[in-house]
Design an enzyme around this catalytic site. Structure first.
Site, mmCIF file in Angstrom:
data_model
loop_
_atom_site.group_PDB
_atom_site.id
_atom_site.type_symbol
_atom_site.label_atom_id
_atom_site.label_comp_id
_atom_site.label_asym_id
_atom_site.label_seq_id
_atom_site.Cartn_x
_atom_site.Cartn_y
_atom_site.Cartn_z
ATOM 1 C CE LYS A 100 -3.390 -2.898 0.620
ATOM 2 N NZ LYS A 100 -4.151 -3.408 -0.558
ATOM 3 C CG HIS A 110 -20.106 48.389 -24.422
ATOM 4 N ND1 HIS A 110 -20.210 48.070 -23.091
ATOM 5 C CD2 HIS A 110 -19.399 49.550 -24.475
ATOM 6 C CE1 HIS A 110 -19.602 48.993 -22.365
ATOM 7 N NE2 HIS A 110 -19.103 49.904 -23.180
ATOM 8 C CB SER A 115 -25.154 20.507 -38.804
ATOM 9 O OG SER A 115 -26.425 20.070 -38.342
ATOM 10 C CB SER A 116 -25.980 15.039 -37.674
ATOM 11 O OG SER A 116 -26.869 15.572 -36.692
ATOM 12 C CG ASN A 149 -21.576 24.670 -36.762
ATOM 13 O OD1 ASN A 149 -22.247 25.596 -37.206
ATOM 14 N ND2 ASN A 149 -22.046 23.439 -36.650
ATOM 15 C CB SER A 170 -5.290 12.190 -4.197
ATOM 16 O OG SER A 170 -5.764 13.259 -3.397
ATOM 17 N NE ARG A 181 -0.764 9.363 -6.446
ATOM 18 C CZ ARG A 181 0.143 8.373 -6.535
ATOM 19 N NH1 ARG A 181 0.221 7.679 -7.656
ATOM 20 N NH2 ARG A 181 0.946 8.095 -5.536
#
Length: 442
Positions: free
Chosen positions: A67, A141, A262-263, A270, A307, A310
């Site tokens: 461990k 703006h 696009s499908s 795009n 952690s 990682r």
């Protein structure tokens, strides 16, 4: 690590094998240093440096029992050695190998990122020179302001990236630090000279005063440097997305033969690459938070940072590397439409010249307040006519705003027709572009 957004040159720096290889490099440097100090036999040191190796599979097998990954690593390496293995990891603590190994990984990875930034800057410079005098409307703006050039927009991006490059180069110095100071960082079991020799061997600097870890403010500096740069790259990407809007259509991402947008709607083209960059930037910024929270560890150390690192260390580098290359592709292949830029520049019937007229009137003795009233009331007439759908130019090609100004008796008392017409000269707005470029592209 998401394979879709990984490039091999960076991903390979953060594999499990690369992690253990960095540890082994640190351990070998320590062995060399011990031999140089006369603490261990040179013959044993040579055997370790020559023969020490590891197996990722074996480490995982041992760690399932212990461990503890560093102990599993040491055991795997020791199995590749003979009696000389007693000197492996001698006088060290886990963080000496782990943190110094991570420093090697961060340094190698940041070298790639810095090269990527220079690549992107070169592409931006090339396109900036190409469009140095390509007129377009400047917007604040989201509303039309005054004429600028697309080259100036790109020069802004270049200058911003130059600041990030400097920040990253300075960050390289901050993160290129290792340690072999032992448990609690008190050097009780190893002299300072050992650390100095080992760090010189590894091309790192010693942490001047460690506890049991390399201090995480260094890592936080790295994470925030990457996050800040990602935000700037998103800024560039968002502007490309705006320029590609159908109503604007001044530039667009390169659309390859056979590409589909696009499908459902075959006509679509795009801005998928720059939208992707926006998403990647959000992820890179998110890594800055755990990096900063890792600065505060308990006493001399805990492992609450381990952690998170990682996750965020590999992902931050891998994602940044991918994002930089994607943005470089967008810039280098960007399709620019100067005709549409000029069309949009004229969209408001000459209103973009309002400040030019405003600034001429005080030169003729008109107060700022009166000048503003004269210029604005004519501008408001143009807005109203545009809203009514009237053409922005007359049959002679003259703008609505110019026509209104020429018909304003109060204005004509101060400015001649020639003076008013001169206010509508685009060259006025590009006269300092060369000097700005000299400032930026030194």
């Amino acid at each position: 690590m998401v394979e879709r957004y990984s490039r091999p040159e960076m991903a390979e720096k953060w594999t499990q094998h690369a992690r253990y290889a960095a540890w082994l490099e640190v351990e070998k440097a320590a062995v060399k240093a011990w031999a140089k100090l006369g603490k261990i036999p040179q013959e044993d040191a040579d055997k370790i440096v020559k023969n020490a190796t590891f197996s990722v599979e074996r480490i995982e097998e041992i760690e399932a029992v212990t461990k503890h990954d560093l102990i599993a690593f040491n055991t795997s390496v020791s199995e590749s050695l003979g009696e000389e293995s007693r000197w492996f990891h001698y006088g060290m603590t886990s963080s000496d190998a782990v943190d110094t190994g991570v420093a090697l990984q961060m340094k190698a990875s940041l070298e790639i990122i810095i090269a990527d930034v220079k690549m992107l800057m070169a592409s931006i410079k090339t396109r900036a020179e190409e469009h140095k005098l390509t007129l377009m409307v400047g917007r604040s703006h989201g509303i039309h302001g005054e004429p600028i050039t697309f080259g100036l927009t790109l020069a802004v991006w270049y200058d911003e990236m130059a600041r990030h490059l400097l920040n990253l180069e300075q960050t390289m110095d901050v993160i290129s630090v290792g340690q072999i100071s032992g448990a609690m960082g008190n050097f009780a079991h190893a002299p300072l000279e050992l650390e100095e020799y080992a760090m010189a061997e590894l091309g790192l600097k010693p942490e001047p005063c460690s506890n049991q870890v390399v201090h995480r403010d260094r890592y936080a500096r790295l994470a925030t440097a990457l996050a800040s740069m990602a935000s700037s790259i998103e800024k560039f990407a968002v502007q490309v997305r705006h320029l590609q809007r159908t109503e604007v259509y001044e530039a667009e991402e390169f659309f390859a033969k056979g590409q589909k947008g696009s499908s459902a709607m075959p006509h679509k083209r795009n801005p998928i690459l720059t939208e992707n960059i926006t998403g990647l930037a959000r992820m890179i910024r998110s890594y800055a938070m755990p990096a900063m929270e890792n600065v505060a560890l308990w006493h001399e150390r805990d492992i609450s940072h381990s952690s998170t690192e990682r996750f965020w260390l590999p992902d931050a580098f891998i994602t940044t590397n991918f994002m930089l290359h994607r943005m470089n592709s967008v810039i280098s292949k960007l399709t620019v439409y100067p005709e549409n830029m000029m069309k949009n520049l004229n969209l408001t019937g000459g209103l973009v010249f309002s400040q030019r007229v405003l600034l001429e009137l005080p030169l003729q003795g008109v107060s700022r307040e009166d000048a503003y009233k004269i210029v604005q009331r004519n501008a408001m007439k143009v807005w109203e006519e545009i809203q009514q759908g009237k053409p922005t130019t007359n049959e002679a090609g003259e703008s609505l705003y110019l026509n209104h100004l020429l018909a304003d008796e109060e204005l004509r008392n101060s400015l001649s027709e020639e003076q008013i017409r001169e206010c509508f000269n685009y060259d006025y707005y590009t006269k300092n572009v060369d000097n700005i470029f000299k400032r930026v592209f030194k």
